[in-house]
Each structure stands twice: as structure tokens, then as C-alpha cells.
Write an enzyme that holds these catalytic residues in place. Structure first.
Site, short mmCIF file in Angstrom:
data_model
loop_
_atom_site.label_atom_id
_atom_site.label_comp_id
_atom_site.label_asym_id
_atom_site.label_seq_id
_atom_site.Cartn_x
_atom_site.Cartn_y
_atom_site.Cartn_z
N HIS A 1 -3.73 -5.11 0.49
CA HIS A 1 -3.16 -5.60 1.76
C HIS A 1 -3.25 -7.12 1.78
CE1 HIS A 1 -2.71 -1.78 3.98
NE2 HIS A 1 -3.61 -1.37 3.12
N CYS B 1 0.84 -1.21 0.00
CA CYS B 1 0.00 0.00 0.00
C CYS B 1 0.87 1.26 0.00
CB CYS B 1 -0.99 -0.05 1.17
SG CYS B 1 -2.32 1.15 1.01
N GLU C 1 -2.23 -9.15 3.98
CA GLU C 1 -2.55 -9.63 5.33
C GLU C 1 -4.03 -9.49 5.66
OE1 GLU C 1 -0.76 -7.04 4.58
OE2 GLU C 1 -1.59 -5.31 5.65
#
Lengths: 255, 215
Positions: free
Chosen positions: B185, B83, B187
């Protein structure tokens, strides 16, 4: 194409997930981490944790819970309930929350929205609005309520939504107090009026009783995302099945 | 060098926990690095990104971590930017009236068109532009989680490995040599996100990132 998000909500009281009807008569429905993992594997796009005790002594309980959930699921987490300061928000973000939801505190001190947006970025700041219809009012009108729906304010929900977007909120979590807990569908008018009047995403909440209700909120209601609790908690409609339904109805859905 | 240790740059923006949890669940150790020293023993470096470009650059420069990142990349060591950690690799960002960035790659960071709601928030498809071992086991057009208002415009089209559509097509994954970066993202992207991390970390551990990813 951006998909429509299906968000599972967990109302947490003293470390347990509960769900009430129209903000009262709470029922205990399970361990938050276990439920979060179930939703994650079923394909929830996001999870929202609302701390409905939100008394000072339970802050630490919530922080510890957020840490455990953040270690167990790999989708976005929003946490709200009783947050009053940038420091409260920072603590939960450090525990693994991705977004923080402000409700009563935002009404009491709107500048908190701007401060949070400056500090953490708008993408972290969700403003939750609990709205209740003014009876027999034409055209429709909704008033913002605070303190878990127990205190009426004189704020018009649609105007307040525009204001929080202006102040830097990144998203609005819009709950119809009239519809909440009744499983008879979202308040479509409320959802549509707000979703089409603000430049930020709106999550429809309150009233989901079936996959058809979610579909209506995402189409007629123009919502960017839908939130539900009880229909997922009690496995009446699993998230997987709900998403299949929405996909077959032609919506862009992550499966 | 410890092949299971990954340096995660901490420049004070907050949420590193998710990245650390993701790494742990894949069997890696996250070494949180908040000063210019300390990353040396790691196999790979991750620069997570949340917050504004100006704050990010300010914190990286003040802590000396900007130079750590530049040196790491210059040495051809495996690097993953996420990001904001992708955006600041370029020369300049239009965010907040303009911000000079690390300038690892030529190109700039521009705001998404406002014909759609901004920020771009939610799950969207990552469409492969070029084959890459980074995408092993991940079907084309899988959904990843995005949350951002700005996008990168690399001058070198070759480094664009995937794009995503929101108002217009934007670059969502880049790779040049040992540097990989994603606008989404991983994660927060469930199983496919974890697989993306796993692919990056395996390629790093096998030394396949130093000279660019074999396709």
C-alpha cells in the site's frame, strides 16, 4: 525480511492525548494530530489511537480526529475504544482508519469478531486483550479484563487469544495490566506464551520504559511488534533513536 | 483531459480516504468514481484494494466498474492497481474457494505459504528485479507496508519489476504497458510510498506509460 514494527500509541480522551499509570490517574500530553505527525516523521511504523472516553457523545469527536490524522500521516492507523458494532467499525474505517480494535465488545459478543472479519477482512480486525496476572499462581496464568481494565472476567488470556484468532481476528494487541504504566518492561512471559500460541501477529503492550525493554519483547517475548506510549510522548527515547538501537542489536527494523 | 485528476475506483470496500489524502498531498485531485461513467476526464486510474476477492469482483461487476476498468486498460491508459486491485487483474484467485477475476493478464493468485504468520502484515523490502522509472528516487530494498494473505503469480515473468520475500519470494510490483500494480500500500508506506505514487503519476502525465515505461 519482514521488519519488527514499532507502534506509537495515543490514548485519547475528549480529543486530547493522555497517558495514565496502570489505567488510572491520567495526564494530559498533547494534541493528537500534532503528536501523530511527529511520530510519523520520527519513523513510527504504525499508530494506534485508543478512545478511552468512548462515551456516546464523544464518538463524533473521535471520527473527526481520525479523519484529520488520516489526512496528515501516511502509515497504518488502528482505532479502538468503545466500538460495539460492525456499523461503528465501518464508520471509522470510512474516516481513514486501517484497522479497528475490539476489546470489551469482543468479550461480550465474540461473534462480532467473525462478522467484522467477514465484512472487512481479517486484516482490519485487531482484538485488544487486557490481561492481568493471577497472583501466586504456578504455572503463570492471566485473566482477561474488560471496560478499560476495571472488570475482571473468568477468561484465561491465552485461551482467549487462541479463540479470537480462530474467530477471524487478524492481530492481537496484548496489554499487560500489571506492567502498564510502570516503565519497568513488558510482561515477557505473557507476551511469549501468547505470541507462540497463535497463528496471527501479536503486539506487545504495557510497560515500555527503555529501548532495551522493546528489544526484550521482540526477542525473548517473540512479539511481532511492540507498542509504547509514554516513552515516546515525553521524548525520553525518540522513535528514531529507539529504532537505531534495535537495528544495532541486529533486529530487522525499518529506518 | 485534466493531467492533475486521478480517478479512484470506489466499489464500496471502504477506505479510499488514505488514497485520496495521498493524492491531495501530492497536488492531484482525486475523482472518486463509483459508477461506469465518470472516469473519462481523468489522466490516470487507481484501483485500491481491500477486502476479499469474491466481494471485490462481485461489487465491480454489479456496478459496471469491471468493464470500465477493462476498457480503460484496453485503451492503454495509465492504471495503478493496489493490493487486491493488483490481484484481480489476473485470471483466477484461489481465495475463498476460488474466484474468477478480470483476466487482464495470464496468471493466478495463490495463498502465501503458512510457514510464516499469515496475513503478511507490516513493512518489508521491495527488491528490484528490473530497472524501472517507477523506482526513481527510491533506494532498492526500501520498506513498504504490506497487508495480505494472497500473492500473484504472473505467467509472464517480464512484467515482474520487483519481488519481496516472506516465506518465499513473491511478486510485489508489476508493469506491462500502461498498467502498474503493487502488492503493498503506497498510501501507507510513508515517504517512499508517496514517491512511488509521484513517479507513477508523473509518468502518466508525461505520456510515458502508454507504450510501457522506458527504463
Amino acid at each position: 525480511m519482514l521488519t519488527k514494527r514499532i507502534i506509537a500509541c495515543l490514548d485519547v480522551k475528549d480529543g486530547r492525548v493522555v497517558k495514565g499509570t496502570s489505567f488510572e490517574s491520567l495526564r494530559d500530553s498533547g494534541d493528537p494530530v500534532e503528536l501523530a505527525r511527529r511520530y510519523y516523521f520520527e519513523g513510527a511504523d504504525e499508530l494506534v489511537f485508543l478512545d478511552i472516553t468512548a462515551s456516546k457523545e464523544h464518538r463524533a469527536t473521535m471520527a473527526a480526529l481520525v479523519e484529520r490524522v488520516a489526512d496528515a500521516v501516511f502509515i497504518p492507523l488502528t482505532v479502538g475504544g468503545g466500538l460495539n458494532s460492525v456499523e461503528d467499525m465501518r464508520r471509522l474505517l470510512l474516516c481513514g482508519a486501517d484497522k479497528i480494535s475490539l476489546n470489551t465488545a469482543a468479550v461480550k459478543q465474540p461473534e462480532l469478531i467473525s462478522r467484522a472479519a467477514e465484512r472487512f477482512g481479517s486484516q482490519c480486525v485487531v482484538v485488544a486483550i487486557d490481561a492481568k496476572r493471577v497472583p501466586e499462581h504456578e504455572p503463570y496464568r492471566w485473566l482477561v479484563h474488560t471496560y478499560g481494565g476495571s472488570v475482571a472476567t473468568s477468561l484465561d488470556a491465552v485461551q482467549w487469544a487462541a479463540q479470537v484468532a480462530e474467530l477471524g481476528a487478524g492481530e492481537i494487541l496484548l496489554t499487560s495490566m500489571d506492567a502498564d504504566g510502570h516503565r519497568a518492561g513488558y510482561d515477557i512471559e505473557l507476551t511469549r506464551v501468547v505470541a507462540t500460541s497463535v497463528p496471527i501477529p501479536v503486539i506487545a503492550s504495557g510497560g515500555a520504559g527503555s529501548p532495551e525493554d522493546l528489544h526484550r519483547a521482540l526477542t525473548d517475548g517473540k512479539a511481532d511488534a511492540v507498542l509504547a506510549a509514554s516513552i515516546f510522548h515525553y521524548s525520553e527515547f525518540a522513535i528514531t533513536q529507539t529504532k537505531e538501537y534495535l537495528h544495532h542489536k541486529g533486529l530487522s527494523i525499518r529506518r | 483531459m485534466d493531467t492533475r485528476t486521478v480517478a479512484v475506483i470506489d466499489y464500496g470496500a471502504g477506505n479510499l480516504r488514505s488514497v485520496r489524502s495521498a493524492l491531495c498531498s501530492l497536488g492531484y485531485n482525486a475523482l472518486i468514481v463509483d459508477s461506469a461513467r465518470g472516469a473519462a476526464e481523468a489522466q490516470a486510474m487507481i484501483l485500491p484494494g481491500v477486502g476479499a476477492a469474491a466481494d471485490t469482483m462481485h461489487n465491480l461487476v454489479r456496478s459496471g466498474l469491471a468493464q470500465t476498468v477493462i476498457d480503460w486498460i484496453a485503451a492503454g491508459r495509465p492504471f495503478l492497481g493496489i493490493c487486491m486491485g493488483m490481484q484481480i487483474l489476473f485470471e483466477y484467485s484461489d481465495e475463498g474457494g476460488g474466484q474468477k477475476c478480470l483476466g487482464v493478464f495470464p496468471g493466478r493468485v495463490v495463498k502465501l505459504p503458512t510457514s510464516h504468520k499469515v496475513p503478511h502484515m507490516g513493512w518489508n523490502q521491495v527488491h528490484y528485479r528490473r530497472d524501472s522509472a517507477l523506482f526513481d528516487g527510491i533506494p532498492n530494498d526500501s520498506n513498504f507496508y504490506f497487508i495480505h494473505s494472497y500473492v500473484v503469480e504472473p505467467e509472464d515473468d517480464e512484467m515482474i519489476k520487483a519481488t519481496t520475500e516472506y516465506s518465499a519470494q513473491f511478486c510485489s510490483v508489476i508493469n506491462r504497458g500502461a498498467v502498474v500494480a503493487a502488492q503493498f500500500h503506497p498510501e501507507k508506506s510513508g515517504a517512499v510510498g508517496m514517491r512511488f505514487y509521484e513517479n507513477f503519476l508523473s509518468l502518466a502525465a508525461e505520456g510515458r506509460l502508454r507504450h510501457g515505461i522506458s527504463t
